[in-house]
Write a protein that holds these residues in place. Structure first.
Motif, PDB file in Angstrom:
ATOM      1  N   SER A  81      31.543  73.654  39.222  1.00 12.75           N
ATOM      2  CA  SER A  81      30.900  73.431  38.720  1.00 12.75           C
ATOM      3  C   SER A  81      31.134  73.394  37.167  1.00 12.75           C
ATOM      4  O   SER A  81      32.420  74.738  36.918  1.00 12.75           O
ATOM      5  CB  SER A  81      29.631  74.292  39.001  1.00 12.75           C
ATOM      6  OG  SER A  81      29.352  75.702  38.732  1.00 12.75           O
ATOM      7  N   ALA A  82      31.304  73.009  36.227  1.00 13.52           N
ATOM      8  CA  ALA A  82      31.122  73.548  34.620  1.00 13.52           C
ATOM      9  C   ALA A  82      29.408  73.329  33.712  1.00 13.52           C
ATOM     10  O   ALA A  82      28.229  73.320  34.232  1.00 13.52           O
ATOM     11  CB  ALA A  82      31.664  72.318  34.326  1.00 13.52           C
ATOM     12  N   LEU A  83      29.434  74.114  32.437  1.00 15.42           N
ATOM     13  CA  LEU A  83      28.098  74.237  32.008  1.00 15.42           C
ATOM     14  C   LEU A  83      28.737  73.671  30.592  1.00 15.42           C
ATOM     15  O   LEU A  83      29.581  74.206  30.177  1.00 15.42           O
ATOM     16  CB  LEU A  83      27.874  75.292  31.717  1.00 15.42           C
ATOM     17  CG  LEU A  83      26.987  76.103  33.079  1.00 15.42           C
ATOM     18  CD1 LEU A  83      26.155  77.607  33.246  1.00 15.42           C
ATOM     19  CD2 LEU A  83      25.697  74.766  33.195  1.00 15.42           C
ATOM     20  N   CYS A  84      28.076  73.220  29.938  1.00 17.38           N
ATOM     21  CA  CYS A  84      28.134  72.799  28.382  1.00 17.38           C
ATOM     22  C   CYS A  84      26.735  73.848  27.401  1.00 17.38           C
ATOM     23  O   CYS A  84      25.982  73.853  28.091  1.00 17.38           O
ATOM     24  CB  CYS A  84      27.833  71.089  28.513  1.00 17.38           C
ATOM     25  SG  CYS A  84      29.150  70.047  28.940  1.00 17.38           S
ATOM     26  N   ILE A  85      27.370  74.122  26.651  1.00 17.05           N
ATOM     27  CA  ILE A  85      26.464  75.110  25.858  1.00 17.05           C
ATOM     28  C   ILE A  85      26.699  75.270  24.692  1.00 17.05           C
ATOM     29  O   ILE A  85      27.739  75.172  23.882  1.00 17.05           O
ATOM     30  CB  ILE A  85      26.623  76.611  26.611  1.00 17.05           C
ATOM     31  CG1 ILE A  85      26.604  76.690  28.151  1.00 17.05           C
ATOM     32  CG2 ILE A  85      25.843  78.046  25.841  1.00 17.05           C
ATOM     33  CD1 ILE A  85      27.448  78.308  28.417  1.00 17.05           C
ATOM     34  N   THR A  86      25.445  74.951  23.828  1.00 17.12           N
ATOM     35  CA  THR A  86      25.103  75.831  22.317  1.00 17.12           C
ATOM     36  C   THR A  86      24.781  76.605  22.971  1.00 17.12           C
ATOM     37  O   THR A  86      23.991  77.400  23.112  1.00 17.12           O
ATOM     38  CB  THR A  86      25.087  74.902  21.118  1.00 17.12           C
ATOM     39  OG1 THR A  86      23.640  74.343  22.396  1.00 17.12           O
ATOM     40  CG2 THR A  86      25.858  72.904  22.077  1.00 17.12           C
ATOM     41  N   THR A  87      25.705  77.374  21.350  1.00 15.95           N
ATOM     42  CA  THR A  87      24.946  79.028  20.878  1.00 15.95           C
ATOM     43  C   THR A  87      24.492  79.135  19.793  1.00 15.95           C
ATOM     44  O   THR A  87      23.175  78.414  19.343  1.00 15.95           O
ATOM     45  CB  THR A  87      26.762  79.743  20.177  1.00 15.95           C
ATOM     46  OG1 THR A  87      27.106  79.240  19.268  1.00 15.95           O
ATOM     47  CG2 THR A  87      27.872  80.151  21.634  1.00 15.95           C
ATOM     48  N   ASN A  88      23.988  80.579  19.796  1.00 19.17           N
ATOM     49  CA  ASN A  88      22.398  80.852  19.306  1.00 19.17           C
ATOM     50  C   ASN A  88      22.841  79.837  18.058  1.00 19.17           C
ATOM     51  O   ASN A  88      23.406  81.197  17.411  1.00 19.17           O
ATOM     52  CB  ASN A  88      21.967  82.541  19.707  1.00 19.17           C
ATOM     53  CG  ASN A  88      20.554  82.465  18.881  1.00 19.17           C
ATOM     54  OD1 ASN A  88      20.788  81.795  17.540  1.00 19.17           O
ATOM     55  ND2 ASN A  88      20.060  83.418  19.784  1.00 19.17           N
TER      56      ASN A  88
END
Length: 204
Positions: free
Chosen positions: A159-166
């Motif tokens: 599986s994979a995740l796309c993330i934007t940091t704080n």
């Protein structure tokens, strides 16, 4: 009389010449309300219709956003235990035992031993990701398939995740806001979870 007629003809010729040389704009009727400084749309300064962003407001990611590579496919191994999450700062990237500056946590369910990821405060992401996605594709997934606040994310190999940091934390520390693509490449029997992480800087 001959001289008089020639004088009249010369006067008519001079008048016709003067009218022929007069600028066309001078012969056209004046447009009511038109001024010398009126600009047509093509002459307007570029960006004249843009809406400025308020100070401290998170930038809106669009098709025109340009991402700068920060690092690519860096491996991390996270291993948590019941009531003892493991954290990761994806800006570096770095595994941590405390949540300070962390972007994600690995949690073990004490009753079932199931593993879940959790996103930290003001970190957004999407589970609708694939390995090797572009940052623009990730931005689109975060826009259209956002993970709910405090929702657990099941850990599955592949599986994979796309993330934007704080964004606020990045500004406060003088760092850059980042887009993250995290790919789960392995889950051991003892729960140790290996991920590969890629990051891009997002312009402010």
């Amino acid at each position: 009389m001959l001289f008089a007629w020639r004088a009249i003809d010369q006067a008519k010729d001079a008048k016709s010449t003067a009218l022929g040389r007069q600028p066309t704009s001078d012969l056209s009727p004046a447009t009511p309300g038109a001024g010398a400084n009126t600009l047509i749309p093509s002459e307007l300064p570029s960006g004249a219709g843009d809406v400025s962003r308020s100070p401290g407001e998170v930038p809106v990611l669009t098709e025109q956003t340009v991402y700068e590579p920060k690092y690519e496919k860096q491996p991390l191994v996270l291993k948590a235990a019941c009531e003892r999450p493991m954290y990761a700062d994806l800006d570096e990237p770095r595994v941590k035992n405390d949540k300070a500056q962390a972007d994600i946590e690995l949690i073990v369910n004490c009753d079932t031993d199931l593993l879940n990821f959790g996103l930290m405060e003001k970190v957004e992401g999407s589970e609708e990701a694939r390995p090797n996605m572009t940052p623009k594709e990730c931005a689109d997934k975060i826009r259209s398939a956002l993970v709910g606040r405090e929702a657990p994310i099941p850990v599955r190999k592949g599986s994979a995740l796309c993330i934007t940091t704080n964004y606020d934390a990045a500004r406060a520390s003088g760092d850059q806001w980042r887009m993250i693509l995290m790919h789960v490449v392995g889950v051991a029997n003892d729960g140790a979870t290996t991920v590969e992480v890629s990051a891009w800087n997002i312009p402010d």
